[in-house]
Design an enzyme around this catalytic site. Structure first.
Site, PDB file in Angstrom:
ATOM      1  N   GLY A  40     -16.013  -8.578  11.571  1.00 34.50           N
ATOM      2  CA  GLY A  40     -16.857  -7.607  12.249  1.00 34.50           C
ATOM      3  C   GLY A  40     -16.152  -6.929  13.407  1.00 34.50           C
ATOM      4  N   ALA A  41     -15.565  -7.742  14.295  1.00 33.67           N
ATOM      5  CA  ALA A  41     -14.870  -7.186  15.453  1.00 33.67           C
ATOM      6  C   ALA A  41     -13.677  -6.339  15.033  1.00 33.67           C
ATOM      7  CB  ALA A  41     -14.414  -8.318  16.378  1.00 33.67           C
ATOM      8  N   ASN A 179     -12.833  -6.281  -2.594  1.00 31.73           N
ATOM      9  CA  ASN A 179     -11.509  -6.445  -3.198  1.00 31.73           C
ATOM     10  C   ASN A 179     -11.699  -7.027  -4.601  1.00 31.73           C
ATOM     11  OD1 ASN A 179     -11.916  -9.234  -2.907  1.00 31.73           O
ATOM     12  ND2 ASN A 179     -10.672  -9.364  -1.059  1.00 31.73           N
ATOM     13  N   GLY A 213      -5.068  -3.730  -3.031  1.00 33.35           N
ATOM     14  CA  GLY A 213      -3.822  -4.110  -2.373  1.00 33.35           C
ATOM     15  C   GLY A 213      -2.704  -3.139  -2.672  1.00 33.35           C
ATOM     16  N   LYS A 215      -1.827  -1.915  -5.304  1.00 36.87           N
ATOM     17  CA  LYS A 215      -2.152  -0.959  -6.373  1.00 36.87           C
ATOM     18  C   LYS A 215      -3.100   0.147  -5.908  1.00 36.87           C
ATOM     19  CE  LYS A 215      -3.324  -4.572  -8.757  1.00 36.87           C
ATOM     20  NZ  LYS A 215      -3.905  -5.465  -9.804  1.00 36.87           N
ATOM     21  N   THR A 239      -3.084  -9.735   7.312  1.00 43.13           N
ATOM     22  CA  THR A 239      -4.321  -9.998   8.036  1.00 43.13           C
ATOM     23  C   THR A 239      -4.848  -8.710   8.666  1.00 43.13           C
ATOM     24  OG1 THR A 239      -3.446 -12.173   8.615  1.00 43.13           O
ATOM     25  CG2 THR A 239      -5.428 -11.454   9.756  1.00 43.13           C
ATOM     26  N   ASP A 243      -9.909  -4.781   6.870  1.00 41.45           N
ATOM     27  CA  ASP A 243     -10.785  -4.336   7.955  1.00 41.45           C
ATOM     28  C   ASP A 243     -10.352  -2.965   8.473  1.00 41.45           C
ATOM     29  OD1 ASP A 243     -12.136  -6.764   7.744  1.00 41.45           O
ATOM     30  OD2 ASP A 243     -10.802  -7.733   9.184  1.00 41.45           O
ATOM     31  N   CYS A 273      -0.995  -1.091   9.192  1.00 42.16           N
ATOM     32  CA  CYS A 273      -1.462  -2.389   9.681  1.00 42.16           C
ATOM     33  C   CYS A 273      -0.613  -3.541   9.151  1.00 42.16           C
ATOM     34  CB  CYS A 273      -2.920  -2.579   9.282  1.00 42.16           C
ATOM     35  SG  CYS A 273      -3.588  -4.221   9.620  1.00 42.16           S
ATOM     36  N   GLY A 278      -0.708  -9.922  13.385  1.00 42.96           N
ATOM     37  CA  GLY A 278      -2.011 -10.012  14.019  1.00 42.96           C
ATOM     38  C   GLY A 278      -3.072  -9.288  13.225  1.00 42.96           C
TER      39      GLY A 278
END
Length: 290
Positions: A40-41, A179, A213, A215, A239, A243, A273, A278
């Site tokens: 969520g964050a 996913n 991912g 693809k 990670t 999000d 990302c 992180g």
């Protein structure tokens, strides 16, 4: 258009390892770090960094006040993030040498939502606003039901997937963002296009965004199907990639952009990302990185 995110807030404990720990094995980590996290964050931070108007509804313990302060610095409205007696939710994350992750989460304060919290948050909603949900908090079914009588667009990311998800009133979801693992659990199919077709049959009024991912991603609603390829990058840590994708996709959608444009911008942001370590700290900024 505002995005109201009923979402988890976690403290992430991240360990760099050669491989994921095996049963009975004691494994030394090469590095340890603490980050802000929670799906969520992370999604709220991604929304904020993509210049969306986002209200986060969440729960933390006294040990998580620094997380709320961090979110506020990102420009997120956190006046409905409440402090409770339970400890802040946390995650133990292993990141292997290939940049893949394995995660254990403890819900903590994230599992203390009450009906009154939902009512209070929805009072501020206006017609056309987006309600975003993940599966790291309790009361997801109640939130879905309480949005029914309002003219809101409901987006659900059923992560982490559980058997309970199938008992939710999923017919109230406007957009599923899933996913392949979540898609298989919901549809009973393994191949991407079969997942899409099965989801269309199960939830004909809903759009489906299936992330693949390396693809890329497939969007489907009715007769419309759009596929966008992933960008080729060297992954360091995956990670938070999902999000990031969700935050950027919804930010673009809230600005009225066409679906293909939303997907392409989200894919680009997610590709950036994964080149950083992180979760929240790896999310790029619109106008700077994207």
């Amino acid at each position: 258009m505002k995005i109201i995110n009923f979402g988890s807030i976690n403290i992430d404990h991240v360990y760099d390892v050669d491989h994921f720990v095996r049963p009975g094995e004691t494994l030394s980590s090469k590095n340890y770090a603490v980050f802000s996290g929670g799906k969520g964050a992370n999604q709220s931070i991604a929304l904020a960094r993509a210049n969306a108007d986002v209200l986060h509804v969440g729960k933390i313990g006294l040990d998580g006040i620094w997380l709320q302060e961090k979110m506020e610095k990102e420009g997120i409205d956190t006046h409905l993030v409440k402090i409770v007696k339970a400890p802040t939710g946390h995650a133990i994350i292993q990141v292997n040498s290939e940049g893949e992750n394995a995660i254990i989460i403890h819900g903590g304060a994230n599992l203390t939502f009450k009906s009154s919290d939902i009512k209070e948050a929805l009072k501020s909603a206006n017609a056309g606003d987006i309600v975003l949900l993940q599966n790291e908090i309790n009361s997801v079914d109640k939130i879905l039901k309480q949005t029914k009588d309002k003219d809101l667009k409901v987006v659900f990311n059923p992560a982490p997937m559980s058997d309970a998800v199938k008992e939710y009133p999923l017919e109230l979801v406007d957009i599923f963002i899933i996913n392949e693992t979540e898609g298989e659990a919901l549809s009973g199919e393994k191949k991407p296009m079969k997942i899409i077709k099965a989801m269309d049959k199960l939830y004909p009024k809903s759009a489906v965004v299936l992330t693949l991912g390396k693809k890329g991603v497939i969007y489907s609603q009715g007769k419309q199907t759009i596929k966008v390829d992933a960008l080729k990058v060297k992954a360091v840590d995956t990670t938070g990639a999902g999000d990031t994708f969700i935050g950027y996709f919804l930010a673009e959608l809230s600005r009225g952009k066409r679906i293909e444009k939303c997907l392409k911008t989200a894919v680009k942001a997610a590709s950036i990302c994964v080149t950083r370590k992180g979760a929240a700290d790896s999310i790029p900024r619109l106008g700077v990185d994207v």
